[in-house]
Design a protein around this motif. Structure first.
Motif: not given
Length: 196
Positions: A39-55
């Motif tokens: 996605a060319e974003v930070s892991i933090g950006r993903i965690q902002h929207y999805f709190d886990s890999r499973e989510a």
């Protein structure tokens, strides 16, 4: 002036990156790091929207099902035959994007064997799809719910099998679609008393 952020667009971009990772590496290859890189974003950006890999993985499946549902809903008002064909044909990959979508779908199906949450979401989506197909078969053939349900299940199984053959490039997509059309039209002729 503060920047206006389209959060839904960001979620969508992350899910699309997730699908790219699944298509390339399967669900077992999904990590927040891999998705962030795609996605060319930070892991933090993903965690902002999805709190886990499973989510994130579950959200990807739910979005895949929602897109298929929206495409089906767009056929409202079409003849039962056309709506039935839409359900049967929509998964047959006819482009590279379609191939990615089907690859992701089958990755989720394979994971459902051991992941009960994914299995529950998929089972519900498959039940809804079968019910829609059965309603269209009933309209085409004028048969009771039990017969329509059995015919819908056979048609969906045929669609699944043909899709797999197209996915492994053993069958041309147009040939698969022609087979499905012929089968649906055979169902229509049965209603009028014409034997197959």
């Amino acid at each position: 002036m503060p920047k206006i952020v389209d959060h839904e667009q960001r979620r969508r971009e992350i899910v699309h990156a997730l699908w790219q990772v699944i298509a390339m590496h399967g669900l077992e290859g999904v990590s927040l790091r891999e998705v962030a890189q795609a996605a060319e974003v930070s892991i933090g950006r993903i965690q902002h929207y999805f709190d886990s890999r499973e989510a994130l993985v579950l959200a990807g499946l739910e979005r895949l099902i929602a897109q298929a549902g929206a495409a089906y809903d767009a056929t409202a008002g079409a003849a039962p035959r056309d709506r039935l064909l839409h359900v049967l044909v929509q998964q047959v990959p006819r482009s590279e994007l379609g191939r990615i979508g089907v690859t992701v779908w089958y990755a989720y199906l394979a994971t459902a064997v051991t992941d009960h949450r994914i299995r529950q979401v998929l089972a519900e989506a498959l039940r809804r799809g079968e019910a829609e197909c059965a309603a269209h078969v009933a309209a085409l053939r004028g048969v009771d719910d039990a017969r329509a349900g059995a015919a819908a299940r056979r048609l969906l199984a045929l669609s699944d099998g043909l899709t797999l053959r197209v996915l492994v490039e053993e069958l041309d997509p147009d040939d698969a679609i022609d087979i499905l059309r012929a089968e649906v039209d055979g169902e229509s002729r049965t209603r009028r008393g014409v034997s197959r």
